[in-house]
Enzyme design. Structure first.
Site, PDB file in Angstrom:
ATOM      1  N   TYR A   1     -13.318  -3.480  11.733  1.00  7.33           N
ATOM      2  CA  TYR A   1     -12.022  -2.828  11.549  1.00  7.33           C
ATOM      3  C   TYR A   1     -11.172  -2.977  12.803  1.00  7.33           C
ATOM      4  O   TYR A   1      -9.984  -3.334  12.732  1.00  7.33           O
ATOM      5  CB  TYR A   1     -12.218  -1.345  11.221  1.00  7.33           C
ATOM      6  CG  TYR A   1     -10.912  -0.586  11.170  1.00  7.33           C
ATOM      7  CD1 TYR A   1     -10.039  -0.755  10.100  1.00  7.33           C
ATOM      8  CD2 TYR A   1     -10.540   0.287  12.197  1.00  7.33           C
ATOM      9  CE1 TYR A   1      -8.829  -0.081  10.055  1.00  7.33           C
ATOM     10  CE2 TYR A   1      -9.330   0.967  12.147  1.00  7.33           C
ATOM     11  CZ  TYR A   1      -8.485   0.782  11.076  1.00  7.33           C
ATOM     12  OH  TYR A   1      -7.280   1.441  11.036  1.00  7.33           O
TER      13      TYR A   1
ATOM     14  N   SER B   1      -3.338   0.059  14.528  1.00 10.53           N
ATOM     15  CA  SER B   1      -4.125   1.279  14.693  1.00 10.53           C
ATOM     16  C   SER B   1      -4.553   1.380  16.143  1.00 10.53           C
ATOM     17  O   SER B   1      -4.797   0.368  16.822  1.00 10.53           O
ATOM     18  CB  SER B   1      -5.366   1.227  13.802  1.00 10.53           C
ATOM     19  OG  SER B   1      -6.294   2.235  14.147  1.00 10.53           O
TER      20      SER B   1
ATOM     21  N   GLY C   1       0.803  -1.220   0.000  1.00  9.59           N
ATOM     22  CA  GLY C   1       0.000   0.000   0.000  1.00  9.59           C
ATOM     23  C   GLY C   1       0.830   1.261   0.000  1.00  9.59           C
ATOM     24  O   GLY C   1       0.463   2.256   0.635  1.00  9.59           O
ATOM     25  N   ALA C   2       1.928   1.252  -0.747  1.00 12.04           N
ATOM     26  CA  ALA C   2       2.891   2.356  -0.662  1.00 12.04           C
ATOM     27  C   ALA C   2       2.688   3.426  -1.722  1.00 12.04           C
ATOM     28  O   ALA C   2       3.546   4.280  -1.892  1.00 12.04           O
ATOM     29  CB  ALA C   2       4.314   1.804  -0.753  1.00 12.04           C
ATOM     30  N   ASN C   3       1.566   3.421  -2.424  1.00 12.15           N
ATOM     31  CA  ASN C   3       1.365   4.436  -3.453  1.00 12.15           C
ATOM     32  C   ASN C   3       0.796   5.733  -2.883  1.00 12.15           C
ATOM     33  O   ASN C   3       0.753   6.753  -3.573  1.00 12.15           O
ATOM     34  CB  ASN C   3       0.441   3.915  -4.554  1.00 12.15           C
ATOM     35  CG  ASN C   3      -0.927   3.501  -4.028  1.00 12.15           C
ATOM     36  OD1 ASN C   3      -1.029   2.503  -3.315  1.00 12.15           O
ATOM     37  ND2 ASN C   3      -1.968   4.242  -4.363  1.00 12.15           N
ATOM     38  N   THR C   4       0.362   5.713  -1.608  1.00 11.54           N
ATOM     39  CA  THR C   4      -0.239   6.903  -1.039  1.00 11.54           C
ATOM     40  C   THR C   4      -0.113   6.879   0.483  1.00 11.54           C
ATOM     41  O   THR C   4       0.240   5.864   1.071  1.00 11.54           O
ATOM     42  CB  THR C   4      -1.742   6.993  -1.435  1.00 11.54           C
ATOM     43  OG1 THR C   4      -2.278   8.256  -1.032  1.00 11.54           O
ATOM     44  CG2 THR C   4      -2.548   5.879  -0.790  1.00 11.54           C
ATOM     45  N   GLY C   5      -0.386   8.017   1.123  1.00  8.95           N
ATOM     46  CA  GLY C   5      -0.503   8.083   2.570  1.00  8.95           C
ATOM     47  C   GLY C   5       0.735   7.666   3.336  1.00  8.95           C
ATOM     48  O   GLY C   5       1.866   8.010   2.967  1.00  8.95           O
ATOM     49  N   ILE C   6       0.524   6.921   4.423  1.00  6.83           N
ATOM     50  CA  ILE C   6       1.610   6.494   5.303  1.00  6.83           C
ATOM     51  C   ILE C   6       2.618   5.643   4.536  1.00  6.83           C
ATOM     52  O   ILE C   6       3.835   5.787   4.711  1.00  6.83           O
ATOM     53  CB  ILE C   6       1.051   5.696   6.496  1.00  6.83           C
ATOM     54  CG1 ILE C   6       0.065   6.545   7.306  1.00  6.83           C
ATOM     55  CG2 ILE C   6       2.196   5.194   7.384  1.00  6.83           C
ATOM     56  CD1 ILE C   6       0.652   7.803   7.878  1.00  6.83           C
ATOM     57  N   GLY C   7       2.122   4.754   3.681  1.00 11.86           N
ATOM     58  CA  GLY C   7       3.023   3.889   2.915  1.00 11.86           C
ATOM     59  C   GLY C   7       3.933   4.687   1.995  1.00 11.86           C
ATOM     60  O   GLY C   7       5.132   4.396   1.887  1.00 11.86           O
TER      61      GLY C   7
END
Length: 312
Positions: free
Chosen positions: A182, A155, A26-32
């Site tokens: 979640y 989280s 998930g590294a294309n956006t945000g924290i990643g």
């Protein structure tokens, strides 16, 4: 206080990462994305393991602007499909002689009831089972060294939802509660980390967990879109008090991944009020997350549901 444990740990405290390979889901956006950028700037070779390859390519272009010398590439990975996870793991094994950092970052949040390709409830199947399977398929590529890490992003929401029901992970016997689902998936992330650390050899690698606190990312905004208008309005009013930038949110993950003084089984989060904002430090998770019998039962179920047995 020693120089290796500053009170305000920052990205500049990341040790040199030349010669090391990091795989980040998930590294294309945000924290990643912020995690990938910080590691690339310190010299790591970074693999962006993402579901949408086109978005991954755009992220590579953005990283090239921030770190022109960075070695970054994209790997297709859909954590909601065990077939995709096995295919991605096979391709990574062919392309990587070793993996120094496996950062289990990707996830979905507060989604309406849906299932993965394999029929598991989407949040638990993606956030926990997907990363469990990926880690099991790649673990032997990590060197036997404390500098090698499996970092799983949890989280503060792991405290939500009450007790996890391991006999009804698919929510077949009770009304679906997406907030609880979640929370249970994030609780599973922590229990997986603690049980994995117990099973790893003393020589390493280490299993560590981290959480970003309240980070103003696309994922959090998308999750909020599923809430009521009243909840959205209330949250908009307090957003500045609770949320920090994605770059700050990535710091607990980066510290867990790179600080030489980190120990296996630790959990990192922001040091501020309610662990919502601030520089990273070792924190405690909920008492339930440390339940060893629950961890072991979850591990056995996860092996059964994914068909992945760890070679430890």
């Amino acid at each position: 206080m020693t120089a290796s444990k500053p009170a305000r740990w920052k990205a500049r405290d990341i040790p040199d990462q030349h010669g090391r390979t990091a795989v980040i889901t998930g590294a294309n956006t945000g924290i990643g994305f912020e995690t990938a950028k910080a590691l690339a700037l310190r010299g790591a070779s970074v693999v962006l393991a993402v579901r949408d390859v086109d978005k991954g390519k755009h992220a590579v272009e953005a990283l090239a602007l921030a770190a022109p010398a960075a070695r970054v590439r994209v790997q297709r990975l859909d954590l909601g499909s065990l077939a995709s996870i096995r295919a991605a793991a096979g391709e990574l094994r062919d392309s990587c002689a070793r993996i120094d950092l496996l950062i289990n970052n990707a996830g979905v949040m507060y989604t309406p009831y849906r299932t993965t390709v394999d029929g598991h409830e989407l949040q638990f199947g993606t956030n926990h089972l997907g990363h469990f399977a990926l880690t099991g398929l790649l673990l032997d590529l990590l060197p036997a060294s404390p500098a090698a890490r499996v970092v799983t992003v949890g989280s503060a929401g792991h405290r939500m939802g009450g007790p996890i029901d391991l006999d009804d992970l698919g929510w077949h016997r009770r009304p679906y509660d997406r907030t609880a689902a979640y929370g249970h998936s994030k609780l599973a992330n922590l229990m997986f980390t603690y049980e994995l650390q117990r099973r790893l050899p003393a020589s390493g690698p280490l299993a560590v967990a981290a959480h970003p606190g309240g980070a103003n990312t696309g994922g959090s905004r998308n999750a909020l879109s599923h809430s009521s208008p009243l909840t959205r309005a209330a949250f908009a009013a307090i957003r500045p008090l609770l949320l920090q930038s994605p770059g700050m949110g990535a710091l607990p993950v980066l510290r867990a991944a790179t600080d030489p003084d980190v120990r296996g089984g630790e959990y990192y989060g922001p040091r501020g009020f309610q662990q919502s904002k601030g520089h990273p430090k070792a924190v405690r998770s909920s008492p339930r997350s440390y339940d060893v019998s629950l961890q072991r039962r979850l591990w056995s179920l996860s092996e059964e549901l994914t068909g992945v047995a760890f070679r430890l």
